[in-house]
Design a protein around this motif. Sequence first.
Motif, PDB file in Angstrom:
ATOM      1  N   GLN A  56       0.832  -1.203   0.000  1.00  0.00           N
ATOM      2  CA  GLN A  56       0.000   0.000   0.000  1.00  0.00           C
ATOM      3  C   GLN A  56       0.867   1.255   0.000  1.00  0.00           C
ATOM      4  OE1 GLN A  56      -3.538   0.025  -0.234  1.00  0.00           O
ATOM      5  NE2 GLN A  56      -2.897   2.076  -0.863  1.00  0.00           N
ATOM      6  N   TYR A  57       1.985   1.229   0.742  1.00  0.00           N
ATOM      7  CA  TYR A  57       2.908   2.367   0.745  1.00  0.00           C
ATOM      8  C   TYR A  57       3.417   2.633  -0.674  1.00  0.00           C
ATOM      9  CZ  TYR A  57       3.306   2.176   5.888  1.00  0.00           C
ATOM     10  OH  TYR A  57       3.071   2.196   7.234  1.00  0.00           O
ATOM     11  N   ALA A  58       3.728   1.545  -1.394  1.00  0.00           N
ATOM     12  CA  ALA A  58       4.224   1.694  -2.763  1.00  0.00           C
ATOM     13  C   ALA A  58       3.171   2.358  -3.645  1.00  0.00           C
ATOM     14  CB  ALA A  58       4.618   0.337  -3.329  1.00  0.00           C
ATOM     15  N   LEU A  59       1.936   1.880  -3.578  1.00  0.00           N
ATOM     16  CA  LEU A  59       0.868   2.471  -4.389  1.00  0.00           C
ATOM     17  C   LEU A  59       0.646   3.937  -4.028  1.00  0.00           C
ATOM     18  CD1 LEU A  59      -1.761  -0.413  -4.497  1.00  0.00           C
ATOM     19  CD2 LEU A  59      -0.422   0.471  -6.412  1.00  0.00           C
ATOM     20  N   ASP A  60       0.707   4.248  -2.741  1.00  0.00           N
ATOM     21  CA  ASP A  60       0.527   5.636  -2.306  1.00  0.00           C
ATOM     22  C   ASP A  60       1.629   6.535  -2.858  1.00  0.00           C
ATOM     23  OD1 ASP A  60      -1.692   4.806  -0.904  1.00  0.00           O
ATOM     24  OD2 ASP A  60      -0.701   4.808   1.055  1.00  0.00           O
ATOM     25  N   ALA A  61       2.812   5.963  -3.090  1.00  0.00           N
ATOM     26  CA  ALA A  61       3.932   6.729  -3.639  1.00  0.00           C
ATOM     27  C   ALA A  61       3.951   6.712  -5.163  1.00  0.00           C
ATOM     28  CB  ALA A  61       5.247   6.159  -3.103  1.00  0.00           C
ATOM     29  N   GLY A  62       2.929   6.110  -5.782  1.00  0.00           N
ATOM     30  CA  GLY A  62       2.858   6.059  -7.238  1.00  0.00           C
ATOM     31  C   GLY A  62       3.759   5.012  -7.860  1.00  0.00           C
ATOM     32  N   ILE A  63       4.108   3.983  -7.082  1.00  0.00           N
ATOM     33  CA  ILE A  63       5.004   2.920  -7.553  1.00  0.00           C
ATOM     34  C   ILE A  63       4.214   1.621  -7.630  1.00  0.00           C
ATOM     35  CG2 ILE A  63       7.033   1.515  -6.943  1.00  0.00           C
ATOM     36  CD1 ILE A  63       8.122   4.080  -5.610  1.00  0.00           C
ATOM     37  N   ASN A  64       4.345   0.898  -8.735  1.00  0.00           N
ATOM     38  CA  ASN A  64       3.605  -0.362  -8.846  1.00  0.00           C
ATOM     39  C   ASN A  64       4.500  -1.569  -9.125  1.00  0.00           C
ATOM     40  OD1 ASN A  64       4.266  -0.031 -11.516  1.00  0.00           O
ATOM     41  ND2 ASN A  64       2.162   0.111 -12.256  1.00  0.00           N
ATOM     42  N   THR A  65       5.823  -1.383  -9.082  1.00  0.00           N
ATOM     43  CA  THR A  65       6.726  -2.517  -9.263  1.00  0.00           C
ATOM     44  C   THR A  65       7.545  -2.732  -8.002  1.00  0.00           C
ATOM     45  OG1 THR A  65       6.910  -2.091 -11.637  1.00  0.00           O
ATOM     46  CG2 THR A  65       8.572  -3.525 -10.661  1.00  0.00           C
ATOM     47  N   LEU A  66       7.446  -3.933  -7.449  1.00  0.00           N
ATOM     48  CA  LEU A  66       8.163  -4.287  -6.230  1.00  0.00           C
ATOM     49  C   LEU A  66       9.187  -5.361  -6.541  1.00  0.00           C
ATOM     50  CD1 LEU A  66       5.224  -4.495  -3.662  1.00  0.00           C
ATOM     51  CD2 LEU A  66       6.710  -2.561  -4.160  1.00  0.00           C
ATOM     52  N   GLN A  67      10.379  -5.205  -5.965  1.00  0.00           N
ATOM     53  CA  GLN A  67      11.465  -6.156  -6.143  1.00  0.00           C
ATOM     54  C   GLN A  67      11.893  -6.677  -4.775  1.00  0.00           C
ATOM     55  OE1 GLN A  67      12.486  -6.966  -9.140  1.00  0.00           O
ATOM     56  NE2 GLN A  67      12.076  -5.237 -10.492  1.00  0.00           N
ATOM     57  N   LEU A  68      12.245  -7.956  -4.714  1.00  0.00           N
ATOM     58  CA  LEU A  68      12.806  -8.497  -3.479  1.00  0.00           C
ATOM     59  C   LEU A  68      13.631  -9.728  -3.800  1.00  0.00           C
ATOM     60  CD1 LEU A  68      10.987 -11.246  -2.669  1.00  0.00           C
ATOM     61  CD2 LEU A  68       9.335  -9.512  -2.007  1.00  0.00           C
ATOM     62  N   GLN A  69      14.371 -10.178  -2.788  1.00  0.00           N
ATOM     63  CA  GLN A  69      15.163 -11.400  -2.880  1.00  0.00           C
ATOM     64  C   GLN A  69      14.743 -12.289  -1.720  1.00  0.00           C
ATOM     65  OE1 GLN A  69      16.886  -8.239  -2.623  1.00  0.00           O
ATOM     66  NE2 GLN A  69      16.534  -8.024  -4.820  1.00  0.00           N
ATOM     67  N   ALA A  70      14.083 -13.387  -2.029  1.00  0.00           N
ATOM     68  CA  ALA A  70      13.427 -14.215  -1.016  1.00  0.00           C
ATOM     69  C   ALA A  70      14.336 -15.337  -0.526  1.00  0.00           C
ATOM     70  CB  ALA A  70      12.140 -14.815  -1.579  1.00  0.00           C
ATOM     71  N   SER A  71      14.333 -15.533   0.778  1.00  0.00           N
ATOM     72  CA  SER A  71      14.973 -16.713   1.347  1.00  0.00           C
ATOM     73  C   SER A  71      14.086 -17.927   1.111  1.00  0.00           C
ATOM     74  CB  SER A  71      15.182 -16.515   2.851  1.00  0.00           C
ATOM     75  OG  SER A  71      13.917 -16.456   3.509  1.00  0.00           O
ATOM     76  N   ALA A  72      14.639 -19.104   1.379  1.00  0.00           N
ATOM     77  CA  ALA A  72      13.841 -20.324   1.234  1.00  0.00           C
ATOM     78  C   ALA A  72      12.634 -20.293   2.156  1.00  0.00           C
ATOM     79  CB  ALA A  72      14.712 -21.548   1.522  1.00  0.00           C
ATOM     80  N   MET A  73      12.798 -19.703   3.352  1.00  0.00           N
ATOM     81  CA  MET A  73      11.684 -19.618   4.305  1.00  0.00           C
ATOM     82  C   MET A  73      10.621 -18.641   3.830  1.00  0.00           C
ATOM     83  SD  MET A  73      11.730 -18.529   8.357  1.00  0.00           S
ATOM     84  CE  MET A  73      12.741 -19.932   8.813  1.00  0.00           C
ATOM     85  N   GLY A  74      11.041 -17.535   3.245  1.00  0.00           N
ATOM     86  CA  GLY A  74      10.087 -16.504   2.860  1.00  0.00           C
ATOM     87  C   GLY A  74       9.426 -16.709   1.515  1.00  0.00           C
ATOM     88  N   GLU A  75      10.035 -17.533   0.651  1.00  0.00           N
ATOM     89  CA  GLU A  75       9.532 -17.669  -0.713  1.00  0.00           C
ATOM     90  C   GLU A  75       8.070 -18.108  -0.797  1.00  0.00           C
ATOM     91  OE1 GLU A  75      10.749 -19.788  -4.979  1.00  0.00           O
ATOM     92  OE2 GLU A  75      12.009 -20.081  -3.203  1.00  0.00           O
ATOM     93  N   PRO A  76       7.604 -19.092   0.005  1.00  0.00           N
ATOM     94  CA  PRO A  76       6.184 -19.466  -0.090  1.00  0.00           C
ATOM     95  C   PRO A  76       5.228 -18.307   0.209  1.00  0.00           C
ATOM     96  CG  PRO A  76       7.423 -21.172   1.052  1.00  0.00           C
ATOM     97  CD  PRO A  76       8.346 -20.004   0.908  1.00  0.00           C
ATOM     98  N   LEU A  77       5.587 -17.449   1.159  1.00  0.00           N
ATOM     99  CA  LEU A  77       4.753 -16.290   1.454  1.00  0.00           C
ATOM    100  C   LEU A  77       4.662 -15.377   0.239  1.00  0.00           C
ATOM    101  CD1 LEU A  77       3.243 -14.193   3.178  1.00  0.00           C
ATOM    102  CD2 LEU A  77       5.500 -13.367   3.946  1.00  0.00           C
TER     103      LEU A  77
END
Length: 247
Positions: A205-226
């Motif tokens: 929601q913070y991203a959309l409020d800032a006019g940004i619609n592309t999110l990037q991340l690097q997921a660990s094995a634990m976080g990837e399913p989320l």
Amino acid sequence: MTTEQQQNLYNLHQLWRMQPYQEFTTNPGAKIYKLEQWPRRIWCEPGSYSEAEKEQLVAELSAKASDSHILSMPEMLLPKAGTGLLLLPSELTPSFSQQMMVKTLSASALSDPAPRLTLEPIEHNHAQQWANTTGACFGYEVESSSVQNLLLGGACLYFIKYQGQVAGTAMTFIQEQQMGIHQVGVLDSYRGKGLARDAMLLLEQYALDAGINTLQLQASAMGEPLYQSLGYCSLGAIHNFIKIDAI
């Protein structure tokens, strides 16, 4: 390497370069960057390299690393034999892998219930507490000076607050209309409550409020399913290695 992969790595590498670093130029003509404090990475700029150049590049990275560094390389930049097996110096051993992931937001996609937590932005006087908290979430030591550098460099750091208590951390970093999401972690005593998911919804929601619609991340094995459950798509792996000096 695709444009999306380059954008993902660009956000991550710009974030790392908020810390003091050394810069070298390799025989293939690539730049190598080396951090002497958290996150203690050594990596190279992305590019198009032959298999021989990749092998030389990894050898030079290994030579400049110490046993306290993590050597981070996207899978597509690692040299491979004809059998597909990785060609790595003998002193490098695999440590962990992450998945580069991306999501394009739309306002209609945010249909989940309102999160039950808040994200509290930190200031410089909270640097040590944030360092201690994120270190406890992820199981490693973070220097408060590294946190100060992130704040000075324009990253936004947050405490995840649940029922008035600090339950974890999160961080965002915006570059060229792309928001990178980093260090989303929850303390052991707060896990299993869905707080990481709620934190991600707030960050979206913070991203959309800032006019940004592309999110990037690097997921660990634990976080990837989320992240997969939230609609993030994989762009390929980053493999991380540690150096073990030959006896």
